[in-house]
Design an enzyme around this catalytic site. Structure first.
Site, short mmCIF file in Angstrom:
data_model
loop_
_atom_site.label_atom_id
_atom_site.label_comp_id
_atom_site.label_asym_id
_atom_site.label_seq_id
_atom_site.Cartn_x
_atom_site.Cartn_y
_atom_site.Cartn_z
N SER A 242 0.85 -1.19 0.00
CA SER A 242 0.00 0.00 0.00
C SER A 242 0.88 1.23 0.00
O SER A 242 2.10 1.16 0.03
CB SER A 242 -0.92 0.01 1.23
OG SER A 242 -0.15 0.08 2.42
N LYS A 243 0.24 2.39 -0.03
CA LYS A 243 0.99 3.64 -0.12
C LYS A 243 1.89 3.86 1.09
O LYS A 243 2.88 4.57 1.01
CB LYS A 243 0.02 4.79 -0.31
CG LYS A 243 -0.73 4.69 -1.65
CD LYS A 243 -1.76 5.77 -1.81
CE LYS A 243 -2.43 5.69 -3.18
NZ LYS A 243 -3.21 4.48 -3.38
N ARG A 244 1.59 3.23 2.21
CA ARG A 244 2.44 3.41 3.38
C ARG A 244 3.74 2.62 3.26
O ARG A 244 4.68 2.83 4.03
CB ARG A 244 1.68 2.98 4.65
CG ARG A 244 1.40 1.49 4.73
CD ARG A 244 0.58 1.14 5.97
NE ARG A 244 0.19 -0.25 6.02
CZ ARG A 244 0.93 -1.23 6.49
NH1 ARG A 244 2.15 -0.96 6.95
NH2 ARG A 244 0.49 -2.47 6.51
N HIS A 245 3.82 1.70 2.28
CA HIS A 245 5.04 0.90 2.11
C HIS A 245 6.03 1.53 1.13
O HIS A 245 7.07 0.95 0.87
CB HIS A 245 4.67 -0.51 1.61
CG HIS A 245 3.94 -1.33 2.63
ND1 HIS A 245 2.61 -1.66 2.49
CD2 HIS A 245 4.35 -1.87 3.79
CE1 HIS A 245 2.24 -2.39 3.53
NE2 HIS A 245 3.27 -2.53 4.33
#
Length: 315
Positions: A242-245
């Protein structure tokens, strides 16, 4: 598998959510949908799924568009913005209500969680509390679609035959949320129909949503598109990337590395002489030689942050 998807015009699409910059998992979906559309001379549309306003990050949509351009993608027509289509969504919702398929629900999410007989992969199963009418003292919150006590079956072009019994897996599902926003399930069906999308190519995390969308198509008397779900790129923790990764770098010199990695992730054998080719050339190769039969079913871990620096190993 025969890759002839029919004689009608092929229309594919890519539909990112502007909740952050483009990341490798989204790039995989973009590459798969683009190459399949161009492989047979079809159109490729771009839709910005900014329906969930509270989750939209200012500037993220422009960043995604710039990243796609750097990677050499060219879409047909103008970008479709879900946030500008409320009137159309309301029109279709009113049509469903007029046919007795939609009812008001006064339950909060917490109450559904507490009263659901069980929760499956798709979350808590709505127990039908308000199906026959709002209980005394209840005010309407969400609007739900009545589902039949029968299975929806379809053939995914990667995962094969998929069957889901809507009543026991999800129950009557939400079309308009308590906060007034239209639900993803409704919007995506209307958008795909209105744009003439003939095949939906996206990540396997949405495989469980497909039966609901097929049922909605059927309720409205609309042609059901073909579906092809792609394996997911997983982060080191085993969760969906996801964008947090991490996000896709906007450096045009690294875009080719990321595209080649996405093609290889989808089982496509990129020729050695193209490993360092410009993005547009890689996409042209993919559009000419993309093979559905080579797409793996299994999602797997990856570390996209290392692609530009250390090369594409372990895909």
């Amino acid at each position: 598998m025969n890759q002839d998807f029919g004689t009608t015009e092929y229309v594919g699409r890519f539909a990112p959510s502007p909740t952050g910059p483009l990341h490798f998992g989204s790039l995989v979906a973009a590459v798969g949908s683009y190459c399949l559309a161009r492989r047979i001379g079809g159109r490729w549309l771009l839709r910005m799924e900014d329906l969930d306003r509270p989750r939209v990050i200012p500037g993220a949509a422009d960043e995604i568009l710039r990243a796609l351009e750097l990677c050499g993608f060219e879409w047909d027509g103008e970008v479709l913005w879900q946030s500008r289509r409320d009137e159309r969504y309301r029109q279709v919702l009113d049509e469903l209500r007029g046919r007795g398929l939609v009812f008001d629900c006064g339950c909060s999410r917490r109450e559904v969680l507490a009263s659901a007989p069980h929760a499956g992969e798709e979350g808590p199963v709505y127990p039908g509390t308000c199906r026959a009418g709002l209980p005394p003292g209840r005010r309407p919150r969400a609007e739900r679609l009545r589902v039949p006590a029968e299975a929806v079956t379809f053939c995914d072009l990667v995962f094969g035959v998929v069957e889901q019994h809507l009543a026991t897996v999800v129950g009557d599902f939400v079309l308009r949320r308590a906060d007034g926003l239209f639900a993803y399930q409704l919007a995506v069906v209307i958008d795909d129909h209105d744009c003439g999308v003939s095949q939906v190519v996206r990540g396997a995390d949405l495989l469980g949503s497909t039966p609901r969308q097929i049922y909605l198509h059927q309720c409205l008397g609309w042609q059901v598109p073909d579906y092809l779900h792609l394996p997911l790129a997983l982060a080191a923790d085993g969760e969906k990337l996801s964008k947090r990764h991490g996000s896709l770098p906007l450096d045009v010199h690294a875009a080719g590395d990321w595209l080649a990695a996405a093609l290889e992730f989808l089982g496509q054998k990129v020729p050695a002489e193209l490993k360092s080719a410009p993005p547009a050339e890689l996409l042209r190769w993919g559009a000419s030689f993309f093979d559905v039969r080579s797409i793996p079913r299994c999602s797997r871990r990856c570390d996209p942050v290392t692609i530009p620096r250390e090369g594409r190993t372990g895909w």
